[in-house]
Design an enzyme around this catalytic site. Structure first.
Site, mmCIF file in Angstrom:
data_model
loop_
_atom_site.group_PDB
_atom_site.id
_atom_site.type_symbol
_atom_site.label_atom_id
_atom_site.label_comp_id
_atom_site.label_asym_id
_atom_site.label_seq_id
_atom_site.Cartn_x
_atom_site.Cartn_y
_atom_site.Cartn_z
ATOM 1 N N LYS A 174 0.698 -1.031 -0.156
ATOM 2 C CA LYS A 174 -0.199 0.106 -0.264
ATOM 3 C C LYS A 174 0.895 1.444 0.107
ATOM 4 C CE LYS A 174 -3.621 2.199 2.604
ATOM 5 N NZ LYS A 174 -4.191 2.196 4.037
ATOM 6 N N LYS A 227 -2.139 -1.196 -3.936
ATOM 7 C CA LYS A 227 -2.835 0.339 -4.214
ATOM 8 C C LYS A 227 -1.739 1.711 -4.387
ATOM 9 C CE LYS A 227 -5.820 1.867 -0.964
ATOM 10 N NZ LYS A 227 -6.534 1.405 1.236
ATOM 11 N N SER A 252 -10.261 5.641 -4.757
ATOM 12 C CA SER A 252 -11.437 6.650 -4.714
ATOM 13 C C SER A 252 -11.106 7.259 -5.599
ATOM 14 C CB SER A 252 -11.536 7.414 -3.696
ATOM 15 O OG SER A 252 -10.375 7.581 -2.927
ATOM 16 N N TYR A 291 -14.160 0.854 -7.275
ATOM 17 C CA TYR A 291 -16.360 1.735 -7.521
ATOM 18 C C TYR A 291 -17.344 1.679 -8.342
ATOM 19 C CZ TYR A 291 -13.337 3.347 -3.576
ATOM 20 O OH TYR A 291 -12.937 3.300 -2.443
HETATM 21 C C1 PBG Z 1 -6.944 3.845 5.726
HETATM 22 C C2 PBG Z 1 -7.356 2.835 4.345
HETATM 23 C C3 PBG Z 1 -7.664 4.604 2.807
HETATM 24 C C4 PBG Z 1 -8.528 3.084 1.104
HETATM 25 C C5 PBG Z 1 -8.709 1.859 2.621
HETATM 26 N N1 PBG Z 1 -8.510 2.022 3.028
HETATM 27 C C6 PBG Z 1 -7.478 5.377 2.854
HETATM 28 C C7 PBG Z 1 -5.639 5.792 3.791
HETATM 29 O O1 PBG Z 1 -4.600 4.609 3.423
HETATM 30 O O2 PBG Z 1 -5.938 6.618 3.913
HETATM 31 C C8 PBG Z 1 -8.219 4.067 0.114
HETATM 32 C C9 PBG Z 1 -9.304 3.868 -0.315
HETATM 33 C C10 PBG Z 1 -9.604 4.274 -1.552
HETATM 34 O O3 PBG Z 1 -8.738 5.831 -1.946
HETATM 35 O O4 PBG Z 1 -10.400 3.957 -2.413
HETATM 36 N N2 PBG Z 1 -6.608 1.964 6.042
HETATM 37 ZN ZN ZN Z 2 -6.793 3.378 8.129
#
Ligand code: PBG
Ligand code: ZN
Length: 304
Positions: A174, A227, A252, A291
């Site tokens: 991530k 991700k 997102s 989405y």
């Molecule tokens: C938080 C989390 C995030 C997303 C999924 N789980 C955001 C972050 O790390 O701030 C992001 C998903 C997205 O942007 O669609 N644990």
């Molecule tokens: Zn989180």
């Protein structure tokens, strides 16, 4: 088939009674607990076979206690969906950022480098969250907190509690991405100070990106994840060679970019979405969290 199995994220909000549009993600909503089974049923009808649930609780505190409350928002949502759409595969996000008042992904305290996530106390919290989701019928838990040792810790806790058959889909790779902006509005999970760069990976660091997924595989993850997806296809392709199924999360910001350009008539939405998902699949994704899942399932169905 154009797409790997599309998984739909869903936001469930304990504080509302009617769906609430998410401004930065046109077409996406927060749903009340009472309406979530109906939404899941509609997705099932369109051909979506798995959902990923995020919760927005009514109470937040420094320790994220509402995340493992037996009648918490995700707990209620999971049991309602499993009761009414029995075959839907229900995945839950295991993290604390929606449940802590400071907005960080676990328990925060003073470290040698200032206030930061405390790894081991936060692991205890994740164990409790994962078990409470499993108790309500989650098929797969998806830890996204990026703590060291999270997969091993949750695996042991689930096994001890008798949930050997609950799978772990780890947010193993991530990145600290600018593309999560709309999500933080959607899930009300923005942080009040600092950022997530101490526990998410720098976009340029491919060596660490591979290592993090390898470590989660070694700790017993069933599914790995990359991700965001579209900017990181090189990493996705490499992680797909590790041997486990890999999920890609089209996040997102990727959704918002396509939606926004399409709304202006600058690109064609359906073609762009299908091209983006085809590319993610081509790179090696077995599962795609998007989405657009509901739309894609319908479009693919129309073709048959
Ligand atoms: C938080 C989390 C995030 C997303 C999924 N789980 C955001 C972050 O790390 O701030 C992001 C998903 C997205 O942007 O669609 N644990
Ligand atoms: Zn989180």
């Amino acid at each position: 088939q154009t797409c790997a199995l599309p998984i739909s994220p869903l936001f469930v909000d304990e504080t509302i009674t009617t769906p609430l549009a998410i401004e930065s993600m046109p077409g996406q909503f927060r749903y009340p607990v009472s309406g979530i089974a109906e939404v899941a049923a509609e997705l099932w009808k369109r051909g979506v076979r798995a959902i990923l649930i995020f919760g927005i609780p009514k109470d937040k505190d420094p320790f994220g206690c509402s995340a493992y409350h037996p009648e918490g928002v995700v707990q209620q949502a999971v049991s309602r969906v499993k009761a009414e759409v029995k075959e839907m595969v229900v995945i839950t996000d295991v993290c604390a950022c929606e449940y802590t008042d400071h907005g960080h992904c676990g328990i925060v305290g003073d470290t040698r480098c200032g206030p930061d996530l405390l790894n081991d106390p936060s692991l205890e919290l994740m164990n409790k969250i994962a078990i409470s989701h499993a108790e309500n019928g989650a098929d797969i838990v998806a830890p996204s907190c990026m703590l060291d040792g999270m997969v091993g810790s949750i695996r042991a806790a689930l096994d001890d509690a008798g949930f050997e058959d609950v799978l772990i889909m780890s947010y193993s790779t991530k990145f600290a991405s600018a593309l999560y902006g709309p999500f933080r509005e959607a899930a009300d999970s923005g942080f009040t100070y600092g950022d997530r760069t101490t526990y998410q990976i720098h976009p340029g660091n491919s060596r660490e990106a591979i290592l993090e997924s390898q470590m989660d595989a070694d700790e017993g993850a069933d599914i790995l994840m990359v991700k965001p997806a579209g900017f990181y296809l090189d990493i996705l392709a490499e992680i797909a060679t590790l041997g486990l199924p890999v999920a890609a999360y089209q996040v997102s910001g990727e959704y918002a970019m396509i939606k926004c350009a399409a709304a202006h008539g600058w690109i064609r939405e359906k073609e762009t979405v299908l091209e983006s998902l085809t590319s993610i699949k081509r790179a090696g994704a077995a599962l795609i969290i998007t989405y657009f899942a509901g739309d894609v399932a319908r479009w693919l169905d129309e073709k048959q």
